[in-house]
Each structure stands twice: as structure tokens, then as C-alpha cells.
Write a protein that holds these residues in place. Structure first.
Motif, mmCIF file in Angstrom:
data_model
loop_
_atom_site.group_PDB
_atom_site.id
_atom_site.type_symbol
_atom_site.label_atom_id
_atom_site.label_comp_id
_atom_site.label_asym_id
_atom_site.label_seq_id
_atom_site.Cartn_x
_atom_site.Cartn_y
_atom_site.Cartn_z
ATOM 1 N N LEU A 59 37.794 44.190 45.010
ATOM 2 C CA LEU A 59 37.225 42.961 44.457
ATOM 3 C C LEU A 59 36.719 43.180 43.038
ATOM 4 O O LEU A 59 36.942 42.352 42.146
ATOM 5 C CB LEU A 59 36.098 42.458 45.359
ATOM 6 N N VAL A 60 36.043 44.291 42.806
ATOM 7 C CA VAL A 60 35.531 44.587 41.465
ATOM 8 C C VAL A 60 36.678 44.754 40.476
ATOM 9 O O VAL A 60 36.642 44.208 39.360
ATOM 10 C CB VAL A 60 34.646 45.857 41.501
ATOM 11 N N LEU B 163 44.539 47.271 45.529
ATOM 12 C CA LEU B 163 43.759 48.149 44.653
ATOM 13 C C LEU B 163 44.652 49.183 43.990
ATOM 14 O O LEU B 163 44.531 49.443 42.781
ATOM 15 C CB LEU B 163 42.666 48.843 45.467
ATOM 16 N N GLY B 164 45.558 49.780 44.759
ATOM 17 C CA GLY B 164 46.472 50.743 44.166
ATOM 18 C C GLY B 164 47.357 50.128 43.102
ATOM 19 O O GLY B 164 47.590 50.716 42.043
ATOM 20 N N ALA C 30 44.034 37.733 44.684
ATOM 21 C CA ALA C 30 43.499 39.092 44.732
ATOM 22 C C ALA C 30 42.019 39.128 45.072
ATOM 23 O O ALA C 30 41.515 40.169 45.502
ATOM 24 C CB ALA C 30 43.739 39.794 43.389
ATOM 25 N N VAL C 31 41.317 38.021 44.894
ATOM 26 C CA VAL C 31 39.884 37.975 45.174
ATOM 27 C C VAL C 31 39.601 37.275 46.500
ATOM 28 O O VAL C 31 38.866 37.796 47.353
ATOM 29 C CB VAL C 31 39.121 37.273 44.024
ATOM 30 N N VAL C 32 40.177 36.100 46.700
ATOM 31 C CA VAL C 32 39.814 35.275 47.855
ATOM 32 C C VAL C 32 40.348 35.870 49.158
ATOM 33 O O VAL C 32 39.620 35.944 50.163
ATOM 34 C CB VAL C 32 40.332 33.835 47.663
ATOM 35 N N VAL C 33 41.605 36.312 49.181
ATOM 36 C CA VAL C 33 42.202 36.786 50.435
ATOM 37 C C VAL C 33 41.518 38.052 50.953
ATOM 38 O O VAL C 33 41.115 38.095 52.136
ATOM 39 C CB VAL C 33 43.720 36.998 50.248
ATOM 40 N N PRO C 34 41.347 39.118 50.142
ATOM 41 C CA PRO C 34 40.623 40.288 50.675
ATOM 42 C C PRO C 34 39.187 39.977 51.072
ATOM 43 O O PRO C 34 38.680 40.518 52.060
ATOM 44 C CB PRO C 34 40.681 41.292 49.515
ATOM 45 N N SER D 137 46.602 32.419 39.109
ATOM 46 C CA SER D 137 47.136 32.344 40.472
ATOM 47 C C SER D 137 47.034 33.695 41.190
ATOM 48 O O SER D 137 46.655 33.762 42.360
ATOM 49 C CB SER D 137 48.586 31.874 40.442
ATOM 50 N N VAL D 138 47.336 34.771 40.461
ATOM 51 C CA VAL D 138 47.238 36.111 41.054
ATOM 52 C C VAL D 138 45.776 36.495 41.255
ATOM 53 O O VAL D 138 45.400 37.110 42.261
ATOM 54 C CB VAL D 138 47.961 37.141 40.168
#
Length: 279
Positions: A143-144, A219-220, A163-167, A158-159
Motif C-alpha cells: 500500500l505504501v 509489491l514485487g 493497486a490500493v483498493v483491492v489489497p 486506473s492502476v
């Protein structure tokens, strides 16, 4: 000398990913013990009905996750057109992982009678706390990283939202599932206790593994992209930050893929096998 330092740093950053994969390999032993304990008991009719009901619920919700993945493919085609050809597999995997977490977080309560006074297990009895806290650390790191890269304009909106909401949503669902597994009282019938403990162990490991994969792979990818981007810039002296980011990206992807293998093999529901009683 600079190249030697870079190689040592690269290897050092890969170590946490290797240790995490090793910890999950050891977690398979805890699940095997829980499954074996079920084989040494004869569950009550309520326990057998609970097993069938839980297995059916898991299959149905995971199918919903598959449909979410297909919907994600359609959304990626609408947003990115030809570029979405590289997003089909990530969208499908994302939907399947969300289905796993949603299935465990919404499992119906068993219908057997609870003990009096109610007894509840500690979370450390269900899953190693190292795995739980590593899931939380990886999810927070993802998230960070996503927020920082999004604010710097390195991620499209959009990405960035995905990348923030789903995890974050998956993390919240996993915490709910872990809390429900811990707070649910043990059954009154002793024959159903091993079955109940196996169900709790399955839930704890599945949600922790699913969220870990859901955080490790993005993250990777983010770290790898950031490291490659920094490596293209001209700086004075020898810059170790791009090396560390690339190594961290490879470690995250490798650990996420290794954990995904465990997760696929762990989706089978708890089964009653009386072979242990006939040996």
C-alpha cells in the motif's frame, strides 16, 4: 568493489523472500496435523453436515471470484484496449484470490451446540504468528509503495486505484476471517473439536496465504519497475538503491509465486477419513 557490494546487497535482499517461503513450507505440517486429528475421531451428524455445508459454500464463493476475474478482464479491455493482453492473467488471478478470501471471511457459523462455558482458541494455536505479521507487513508495504508511486505520477489513476483498493479490501476481509475463527466458541461434543480446529486452521492459512500473494506480486512488480526506472537515471558515484529495489522486486515475485503453489494445493476442503481408525 562497487559490483561486489551490489551482488552482496542483491543476495541479502533476496533472503527474506526465501525465509518466508520456508516458513510457509513448515506451515504445511500444522495443516497435516489438523487433518490427521480429524481421521482419529468419528464426527457427529451435525459435524458431518457442517463439513458439507462449509465445502459447498467455499466452492460457490470461489466460483464468484472466478467470475470477478472474468469481469476484470472485460474492464481491462475497455480501459487499455490492446495493452490489456498483458493484464488478462493478473486480472483472473486477482479475482480468484479475492474469491478465496471472500469465501473464508463469509463462512457460515457451524450449527453444532457450543460448549458451556464457551472456550475459544488463541490465534497462535491456529497459525504461526510469524505468517500473520508477515502478511500484514507485506500488505502495508504494498500500500505504501503504491501510494508513493501514484502520488509521484508513476502510476496511472486506473492502476493506482486497483493497486490500493483491492489489497486493502482483501486485507480487511482477512482480518475479519481471522477474528471470526478465533472468537467462535468450541463445540460441546468432543468428537467435533478436531473437526472444528481443522476448519479454523484451514481458514487462517487460506486467508493469510491469499492476502500475502495478493500483496507480494504487486509489491514485487512495483519495486522492480521503480528500480529499473531509477537505474536509467544518471547519478554521481555508485547508487545502490536501484539494486536494492530490483532485488526486492525479484524476491517479492519469487515468494508470491512460491506461496501461490501452496495455496492451490490447500484449496481442498476438510475431509473425514476413517483410515486412521482401521490401521
Amino acid at each position: 568493489m562497487g559490483r561486489l557490494i551490489a551482488v552482496v546487497l542483491f543476495i541479502a535482499v533476496l533472503v527474506p523472500g526465501v525465509l518466508l517461503a520456508r516458513a510457509w513450507a513448515l506451515a504445511a505440517g500444522r495443516r497435516a496435523v489438523a487433518a490427521a486429528a480429524v481421521g482419529f475421531t468419528t464426527p457427529t451428524p451435525e459435524g458431518l453436515a457442517t463439513l458439507a455445508r462449509q465445502a459447498q459454500h467455499g466452492r460457490r464463493v470461489r466460483r464468484l471470484g472466478f467470475l470477478l476475474g472474468l469481469a476484470g478482464i472485460g474492464v481491462s479491455i475497455a480501459l487499455f484496449a490492446e495493452a490489456s493482453v498483458f493484464l488478462w492473467l493478473p486480472a483472473l488471478v486477482l479475482g480468484l484470490l479475492l474469491g478465496v478470501v471472500l469465501a473464508e471471511g463469509t463462512r457460515p457459523r457451524p450449527r453444532w451446540r457450543a460448549g458451556s462455558p464457551p472456550r475459544r482458541p488463541r490465534q497462535s494455536e491456529l497459525i504461526s504468528m510469524v505468517l500473520v505479521w508477515s502478511m500484514r507487513a507485506v500488505a502495508l508495504a504494498e500500500l505504501v509503495a503504491a501510494v508513493l508511486m501514484w502520488r509521484r505520477g508513476e502510476l496511472p489513476d486506473s492502476v493506482g486505484w486497483v493497486a490500493v483498493v483491492v489489497p486493502l479490501a482483501a486485507w480487511v476481509l482477512a482480518e475479519v476471517a481471522l477474528l471470526r475463527a478465533q472468537l467462535r466458541p468450541l463445540p460441546a461434543e468432543g468428537a467435533d473439536v478436531p473437526l472444528d480446529e481443522a476448519l479454523r486452521t484451514w481458514t487462517a492459512h487460506l486467508v493469510t496465504a491469499a492476502v500475502s500473494v495478493l500483496a507480494l506480486l504487486p509489491l514485487g512488480t512495483l519495486l522492480l519497475a521503480a528500480g529499473i526506472d531509477l537505474g536509467d537515471r544518471v547519478t554521481r558515484g555508485f547508487d545502490l538503491l536501484p539494486v536494492a529495489l530490483v532485488a526486492g522486486g525479484f524476491a517479492g515475485l519469487a515468494a508470491g509465486l512460491a506461496l501461490a503453489v501452496f495455496l492451490v494445493t490447500w484449496l481442498r476442503p476438510v475431509r473425514v477419513d476413517d483410515r486412521a481408525l482401521t490401521v
